[in-house]
Design a protein around this motif. Structure first.
Motif, PDB file in Angstrom:
ATOM      1  N   PHE A 115      56.194  49.596  29.972  1.00 52.65           N
ATOM      2  CA  PHE A 115      56.696  48.250  29.756  1.00 52.65           C
ATOM      3  C   PHE A 115      57.155  48.090  28.309  1.00 52.65           C
ATOM      4  O   PHE A 115      56.760  48.868  27.436  1.00 52.65           O
ATOM      5  N   SER A 116      57.964  47.064  28.067  1.00 52.25           N
ATOM      6  CA  SER A 116      58.156  46.633  26.686  1.00 52.25           C
ATOM      7  C   SER A 116      56.864  45.963  26.239  1.00 52.25           C
ATOM      8  O   SER A 116      56.297  45.149  26.965  1.00 52.25           O
ATOM      9  N   VAL A 117      56.391  46.322  25.069  1.00 50.23           N
ATOM     10  CA  VAL A 117      55.124  45.786  24.562  1.00 50.23           C
ATOM     11  C   VAL A 117      55.375  45.103  23.226  1.00 50.23           C
ATOM     12  O   VAL A 117      55.931  45.713  22.297  1.00 50.23           O
ATOM     13  N   PHE A 118      54.976  43.838  23.149  1.00 50.01           N
ATOM     14  CA  PHE A 118      55.117  43.055  21.920  1.00 50.01           C
ATOM     15  C   PHE A 118      53.742  42.635  21.426  1.00 50.01           C
ATOM     16  O   PHE A 118      52.826  42.415  22.219  1.00 50.01           O
ATOM     17  N   GLY A 119      53.605  42.514  20.130  1.00 50.16           N
ATOM     18  CA  GLY A 119      52.497  41.775  19.549  1.00 50.16           C
ATOM     19  C   GLY A 119      52.993  40.375  19.221  1.00 50.16           C
ATOM     20  O   GLY A 119      54.119  40.218  18.731  1.00 50.16           O
ATOM     21  N   LEU A 120      52.193  39.371  19.528  1.00 52.61           N
ATOM     22  CA  LEU A 120      52.548  37.982  19.215  1.00 52.61           C
ATOM     23  C   LEU A 120      51.358  37.351  18.517  1.00 52.61           C
ATOM     24  O   LEU A 120      50.312  37.148  19.140  1.00 52.61           O
ATOM     25  N   SER A 121      51.505  37.039  17.255  1.00 49.84           N
ATOM     26  CA  SER A 121      50.341  36.664  16.463  1.00 49.84           C
ATOM     27  C   SER A 121      50.633  35.507  15.526  1.00 49.84           C
ATOM     28  O   SER A 121      51.769  35.333  15.068  1.00 49.84           O
ATOM     29  N   ASN A 122      49.586  34.755  15.216  1.00 56.19           N
ATOM     30  CA  ASN A 122      49.676  33.779  14.136  1.00 56.19           C
ATOM     31  C   ASN A 122      49.750  34.457  12.779  1.00 56.19           C
ATOM     32  O   ASN A 122      50.105  33.817  11.788  1.00 56.19           O
ATOM     33  N   ALA A 123      49.398  35.730  12.707  1.00 59.16           N
ATOM     34  CA  ALA A 123      49.437  36.451  11.436  1.00 59.16           C
ATOM     35  C   ALA A 123      50.869  36.592  10.942  1.00 59.16           C
ATOM     36  O   ALA A 123      51.817  36.685  11.722  1.00 59.16           O
ATOM     37  N   SER A 124      51.017  36.655   9.633  1.00 58.92           N
ATOM     38  CA  SER A 124      52.331  36.778   9.015  1.00 58.92           C
ATOM     39  C   SER A 124      52.930  38.162   9.295  1.00 58.92           C
ATOM     40  O   SER A 124      52.212  39.117   9.625  1.00 58.92           O
ATOM     41  N   PRO A 125      54.253  38.312   9.150  1.00 59.99           N
ATOM     42  CA  PRO A 125      54.853  39.647   9.297  1.00 59.99           C
ATOM     43  C   PRO A 125      54.231  40.675   8.349  1.00 59.99           C
ATOM     44  O   PRO A 125      54.010  41.828   8.736  1.00 59.99           O
ATOM     45  N   GLU A 126      53.963  40.274   7.125  1.00 63.19           N
ATOM     46  CA  GLU A 126      53.334  41.183   6.159  1.00 63.19           C
ATOM     47  C   GLU A 126      51.986  41.667   6.665  1.00 63.19           C
ATOM     48  O   GLU A 126      51.655  42.859   6.591  1.00 63.19           O
ATOM     49  N   THR A 127      51.192  40.758   7.200  1.00 64.70           N
ATOM     50  CA  THR A 127      49.877  41.124   7.720  1.00 64.70           C
ATOM     51  C   THR A 127      50.007  42.041   8.921  1.00 64.70           C
ATOM     52  O   THR A 127      49.267  43.029   9.053  1.00 64.70           O
ATOM     53  N   LEU A 128      50.944  41.748   9.816  1.00 65.80           N
ATOM     54  CA  LEU A 128      51.130  42.582  11.006  1.00 65.80           C
ATOM     55  C   LEU A 128      51.574  43.995  10.633  1.00 65.80           C
ATOM     56  O   LEU A 128      51.118  44.967  11.245  1.00 65.80           O
ATOM     57  N   ARG A 129      52.433  44.123   9.635  1.00 65.72           N
ATOM     58  CA  ARG A 129      52.843  45.458   9.196  1.00 65.72           C
ATOM     59  C   ARG A 129      51.653  46.233   8.643  1.00 65.72           C
ATOM     60  O   ARG A 129      51.455  47.413   8.972  1.00 65.72           O
ATOM     61  N   GLY A 130      50.870  45.581   7.781  1.00 68.12           N
ATOM     62  CA  GLY A 130      49.710  46.256   7.223  1.00 68.12           C
ATOM     63  C   GLY A 130      48.699  46.624   8.285  1.00 68.12           C
ATOM     64  O   GLY A 130      48.107  47.712   8.254  1.00 68.12           O
ATOM     65  N   LEU A 131      48.499  45.736   9.239  1.00 70.72           N
ATOM     66  CA  LEU A 131      47.532  45.976  10.303  1.00 70.72           C
ATOM     67  C   LEU A 131      47.968  47.129  11.193  1.00 70.72           C
ATOM     68  O   LEU A 131      47.151  47.962  11.602  1.00 70.72           O
ATOM     69  N   SER A 132      49.253  47.212  11.496  1.00 73.68           N
ATOM     70  CA  SER A 132      49.760  48.314  12.309  1.00 73.68           C
ATOM     71  C   SER A 132      49.548  49.650  11.601  1.00 73.68           C
ATOM     72  O   SER A 132      49.125  50.638  12.211  1.00 73.68           O
ATOM     73  N   THR A 133      49.823  49.676  10.306  1.00 71.40           N
ATOM     74  CA  THR A 133      49.617  50.903   9.533  1.00 71.40           C
ATOM     75  C   THR A 133      48.142  51.285   9.496  1.00 71.40           C
ATOM     76  O   THR A 133      47.785  52.463   9.658  1.00 71.40           O
ATOM     77  N   HIS A 134      47.276  50.308   9.304  1.00 73.94           N
ATOM     78  CA  HIS A 134      45.844  50.574   9.181  1.00 73.94           C
ATOM     79  C   HIS A 134      45.233  51.050  10.494  1.00 73.94           C
ATOM     80  O   HIS A 134      44.384  51.953  10.502  1.00 73.94           O
ATOM     81  N   THR A 135      45.637  50.460  11.600  1.00 75.38           N
ATOM     82  CA  THR A 135      44.980  50.731  12.883  1.00 75.38           C
ATOM     83  C   THR A 135      45.643  51.820  13.704  1.00 75.38           C
ATOM     84  O   THR A 135      44.999  52.439  14.550  1.00 75.38           O
ATOM     85  N   GLY A 136      46.933  52.030  13.506  1.00 72.76           N
ATOM     86  CA  GLY A 136      47.679  52.925  14.383  1.00 72.76           C
ATOM     87  C   GLY A 136      48.204  52.241  15.625  1.00 72.76           C
ATOM     88  O   GLY A 136      48.799  52.893  16.497  1.00 72.76           O
TER      89      GLY A 136
END
Length: 224
Positions: A115-136
């Motif tokens: 499927f197409s998979v999206f993250g949808l969050s109240n977190a800012s784009p900056e936070t989402l980028r950092g979180l993706s890098t940190h968690t994989g």
């Protein structure tokens, strides 16, 4: 079984990552031993939740979670007697270092093969980028409430995902550990799946979601 889905949209904070545990760990790193980390976590979360509600009511102009997290870090520092600006600034980025749930990275990757998979969050784009890098964690697209200048459960936030998925909300599945989040998605016509997490908001008997699951593997098995 849940059928005819083209896009799976994940809430991130709480659903894919353990937000309270990660924030608490960063607080302990910042203030050191001898403090009540649960109470300080309450200071942090209380501030963020209160300010998001004020924004929703029109009592405060919209600011992103980078700003709210920094304000929360300052308040935690004041409560713990920590004034070092570098320590406060490091604490303010705690949301970029949250630990993923055990099934999250593999589960998202597995679903992304179908499927197409999206993250949808109240977190800012900056936070989402950092979180993706940190968690994989890897999704096809990360959508931030910042684009709508509102916070979930405002309908304009869910509309971001529906539009990105092609415009048909009945083909879009919102996955969250928070019943309030799923109710918001239902209000714009999205399909919904509750995933149980220890830190989530459990459904009430009145909630009617398309599915309720103990983890992402069970969710994957149910999507056809």
């Amino acid at each position: 079984m849940i059928r005819y889905i083209t896009t799976v949209v994940f809430d991130v904070l709480g659903t894919l990552v353990d937000e309270p545990r990660g924030i608490r760990a960063s607080i302990v790193d910042a203030v050191g031993p001898g403090h009540d980390s649960d109470a300080l976590l309450g200071v942090w979360r209380g501030h963020v939740e209160r300010e998001q509600r004020r924004i929703a009511r029109g009592e405060r102009e919209y600011v992103d979670t980078v700003t709210l997290d920094h304000e929360a870090a300052v308040r935690v520092g004041e409560a713990a007697g920590v004034e070092d600006p570098a320590v406060i600034q490091r604490l303010a980025t705690a949301s970029q270092r949250l630990p993923p749930w055990d099934d999250a990275v593999e589960g998202v990757a597995r679903l992304a093969n179908r499927f197409s998979v999206f993250g949808l969050s109240n977190a800012s784009p900056e936070t989402l980028r950092g979180l993706s890098t940190h968690t994989g964690l890897s999704w096809h697209r990360a959508l931030s409430a910042d684009e709508a200048r509102a916070y979930k459960p405002a309908p304009e936030v869910y509309a971001l995902a529906v539009e990105a998925a092609g415009g048909d909300p009945t083909r879009v599945l919102m996955v969250a550990a928070h019943a309030w989040d799923l109710r918001g998605a239902q209000a714009v016509g999205m399909r919904t799946a509750y995933v149980r997490r220890p830190v989530g908001d459990a459904p009430t008997p009145a909630d009617e979601f398309d599915g309720r699951f103990d983890g992402l593997r069970r969710l994957d098995d149910a999507l056809v």
